[in-house]
Design a protein around this motif. Sequence first.
Motif, PDB file in Angstrom:
ATOM      1  N   THR A 144       0.786  -1.234   0.000  1.00  0.00           N
ATOM      2  CA  THR A 144       0.000   0.000   0.000  1.00  0.00           C
ATOM      3  C   THR A 144       0.816   1.281   0.000  1.00  0.00           C
ATOM      4  O   THR A 144       0.294   2.342  -0.358  1.00  0.00           O
ATOM      5  CB  THR A 144      -0.913   0.033   1.240  1.00  0.00           C
ATOM      6  N   ASN A 180     -11.341  -5.917  -4.796  1.00  0.00           N
ATOM      7  CA  ASN A 180     -10.556  -7.049  -5.286  1.00  0.00           C
ATOM      8  C   ASN A 180     -11.287  -7.776  -6.396  1.00  0.00           C
ATOM      9  O   ASN A 180     -12.481  -7.600  -6.598  1.00  0.00           O
ATOM     10  CB  ASN A 180     -10.239  -7.999  -4.126  1.00  0.00           C
ATOM     11  N   THR A 212      -7.521  -4.493  -7.000  1.00  0.00           N
ATOM     12  CA  THR A 212      -7.853  -3.892  -8.288  1.00  0.00           C
ATOM     13  C   THR A 212      -7.322  -2.461  -8.341  1.00  0.00           C
ATOM     14  O   THR A 212      -6.722  -1.961  -7.386  1.00  0.00           O
ATOM     15  CB  THR A 212      -9.374  -3.858  -8.485  1.00  0.00           C
ATOM     16  N   GLU A 213      -7.583  -1.786  -9.450  1.00  0.00           N
ATOM     17  CA  GLU A 213      -7.206  -0.384  -9.573  1.00  0.00           C
ATOM     18  C   GLU A 213      -7.930   0.456  -8.521  1.00  0.00           C
ATOM     19  O   GLU A 213      -7.384   1.443  -8.007  1.00  0.00           O
ATOM     20  CB  GLU A 213      -7.537   0.129 -10.980  1.00  0.00           C
ATOM     21  N   ASP A 214      -9.156   0.078  -8.204  1.00  0.00           N
ATOM     22  CA  ASP A 214      -9.898   0.788  -7.160  1.00  0.00           C
ATOM     23  C   ASP A 214      -9.202   0.665  -5.803  1.00  0.00           C
ATOM     24  O   ASP A 214      -9.284   1.569  -4.963  1.00  0.00           O
ATOM     25  CB  ASP A 214     -11.327   0.247  -7.045  1.00  0.00           C
ATOM     26  N   GLU A 270      -5.969   0.650  -5.305  1.00  0.00           N
ATOM     27  CA  GLU A 270      -4.912   1.664  -5.278  1.00  0.00           C
ATOM     28  C   GLU A 270      -5.502   3.046  -5.010  1.00  0.00           C
ATOM     29  O   GLU A 270      -4.905   3.861  -4.312  1.00  0.00           O
ATOM     30  CB  GLU A 270      -4.135   1.653  -6.596  1.00  0.00           C
ATOM     31  N   GLN A 271      -6.691   3.306  -5.557  1.00  0.00           N
ATOM     32  CA  GLN A 271      -7.368   4.578  -5.271  1.00  0.00           C
ATOM     33  C   GLN A 271      -7.655   4.697  -3.780  1.00  0.00           C
ATOM     34  O   GLN A 271      -7.441   5.750  -3.163  1.00  0.00           O
ATOM     35  CB  GLN A 271      -8.668   4.666  -6.076  1.00  0.00           C
ATOM     36  N   ARG A 314      -4.470   5.357  -1.901  1.00  0.00           N
ATOM     37  CA  ARG A 314      -4.017   6.745  -2.089  1.00  0.00           C
ATOM     38  C   ARG A 314      -4.779   7.694  -1.173  1.00  0.00           C
ATOM     39  O   ARG A 314      -4.185   8.605  -0.566  1.00  0.00           O
ATOM     40  CB  ARG A 314      -4.205   7.184  -3.547  1.00  0.00           C
ATOM     41  N   THR A 373       7.877   4.793 -11.345  1.00  0.00           N
ATOM     42  CA  THR A 373       6.654   4.149 -10.862  1.00  0.00           C
ATOM     43  C   THR A 373       6.894   2.653 -10.735  1.00  0.00           C
ATOM     44  O   THR A 373       7.972   2.142 -11.056  1.00  0.00           O
ATOM     45  CB  THR A 373       5.472   4.392 -11.823  1.00  0.00           C
ATOM     46  N   ASP A 374       5.863   1.923 -10.303  1.00  0.00           N
ATOM     47  CA  ASP A 374       5.992   0.471 -10.184  1.00  0.00           C
ATOM     48  C   ASP A 374       6.182  -0.184 -11.546  1.00  0.00           C
ATOM     49  O   ASP A 374       6.758  -1.264 -11.650  1.00  0.00           O
ATOM     50  CB  ASP A 374       4.748  -0.116  -9.504  1.00  0.00           C
ATOM     51  N   ARG A 375       5.675   0.470 -12.587  1.00  0.00           N
ATOM     52  CA  ARG A 375       5.722  -0.128 -13.921  1.00  0.00           C
ATOM     53  C   ARG A 375       6.716   0.549 -14.857  1.00  0.00           C
ATOM     54  O   ARG A 375       7.112  -0.025 -15.862  1.00  0.00           O
ATOM     55  CB  ARG A 375       4.328  -0.081 -14.555  1.00  0.00           C
ATOM     56  N   ASP A 400       3.925  10.090  -6.475  1.00  0.00           N
ATOM     57  CA  ASP A 400       2.768  10.094  -7.359  1.00  0.00           C
ATOM     58  C   ASP A 400       2.542  11.465  -7.982  1.00  0.00           C
ATOM     59  O   ASP A 400       2.191  11.583  -9.156  1.00  0.00           O
ATOM     60  CB  ASP A 400       1.506   9.684  -6.589  1.00  0.00           C
TER      61      ASP A 400
END
Length: 540
Positions: free
Chosen positions: A205, A354, A364-366, A368-369, A372, A418-420, A454
Amino acid sequence: MTRSSVQGEDTRQGAPDAPERAEADGKTESEEPDGGAEAGRRRPRRGRRVLRWTAVTLAVLIAGTAGAGYLYYEHLNDNIKKDALNLGDNKVAAPTPNAAGQTPLNILVIGSDARDSEANQQLGGARETFGSTPLADVQMLVHLSADRSNMSVVSMPRDTLVKIPKCTDPDDGKVYPASEGRVMTNRSLGHGGPGCTVATWQELTGIHIDHFVMVDFAGVVSMADAVGGVPVCVDANIHSRDREGHGSGLKLEKGTHPVKGEQALQWLRTRYGFEDGSDLARAKAQHMYLNSMVRTLRENATLSSPNKLRRLAEEATRALTVDPGLDTVKKLYDLSDELRKVKPERITMTTMPNRYVGARVEPTEDAEQLFRLVREDIALDGKDAKKKAADEEAADVSDDPAAADDEIAVQVRNGTRTDRLGAARGRANTVTGLLVEQGFAKAVADPSVLPSEDRTVVRYPSADLEGDAQRVAKSLGIPASSVQRSTDVSGVTLTVGADWREGTTYEAPASDDRTPESAEALNGADESACMHVNPAFTWS
């Protein structure tokens, strides 16, 4: 080091013929292999694993249970079990204080599916599970806002696939290597203790965790009994038991009733009988119980009796394992004093969004939201919008006048990794050039590549440089909300974030501070909630 032992994992299936692990019948589900469903296995229903018994722990903290510190103080201190806070190598930096010098507080509450005592085994577990590897089957992050106006709670399903980092047991020096692939998050507890669960959360996280609190089966029952009962509601008579003997054994009549002790544990663990029999229904019941517990304790029904207070303090201190930062009654009381400042209507409980990967789940992407919002100390109830706008407006003007542009020393850093994606090359030099063109002759680029940011941010170490930092931000179009005071820098420091990987004009990203619907937020002041009973589990 304190240890708790648990049995293998139960499935996320909601089918009525799937045995429910460790419920009142004492039967267990067979352990599934990690990674995916076996051939022919039915796909588990979409459920949410939330804390089964941590509700009691959280509520006790909120209510100030440890306020009985004047009662045999040293005896209560001796009851408390301790363990190391973080066993990993990744130490996430603490958040930057706000304008008032306040910082958020993050506490990881862990439910251990313990089988390491006769009491725990009697409450849930087969004989062969005694002494097995501990599992953090329930995990919940409690975030207290910097201004202490609101609280956010994020639970993580126990079968979430994560990478467990390398952890070192401080007692015997044993090194648990990082997992080669993704494994279930509940295994982290067996990699040296709760400090590895903390390390796993921080890796996933990016949230700095200040403390942890861990409790087991017996702790739930003893504390729930000491509280004296928490009202819960069902819309029909319920008996959580099917023909094969599966179920928690919970039996209640229609309406609202106080539950305590072992019956409270049954409520928290019931799946058969609530709605569709899935973990999602069980999670809703757990949230309702927690909300009711908080409201009950805030009304001081328990604290009005010295005998009950003494018993609750005794049971709470015996039930908890904590990090060294919470290892005395005084420290626990100070924490509870902070937590109980938040009114129920400003408490928001959520589950990490998830999706299924075989029989397991992943963020999921949510998710990470959601992470944040916690990292940035944004309330999950959405009530901070006006406050945030007011803070930004107030930040536009500093009491500290800025020096002349050519006298302001600025260090520019590259934090675009970033992570990617790797760091964007030359960003520190490019932005330094922009500042020099605008008259900031003392701007210099830091050639090193920093951990990711970020968003682009300007930091300053002391009040006498606030005006300078704001002037630098304004010259590049960086919003005042991205100007932060921090002791991690020695002068005005601009870190170019992942939101400005290219170009010469900064465009602040649109801010979406809404809590994702997939987090299934529940407000702590909701008194109307009543669990729907599956007709197959009712009685007359």
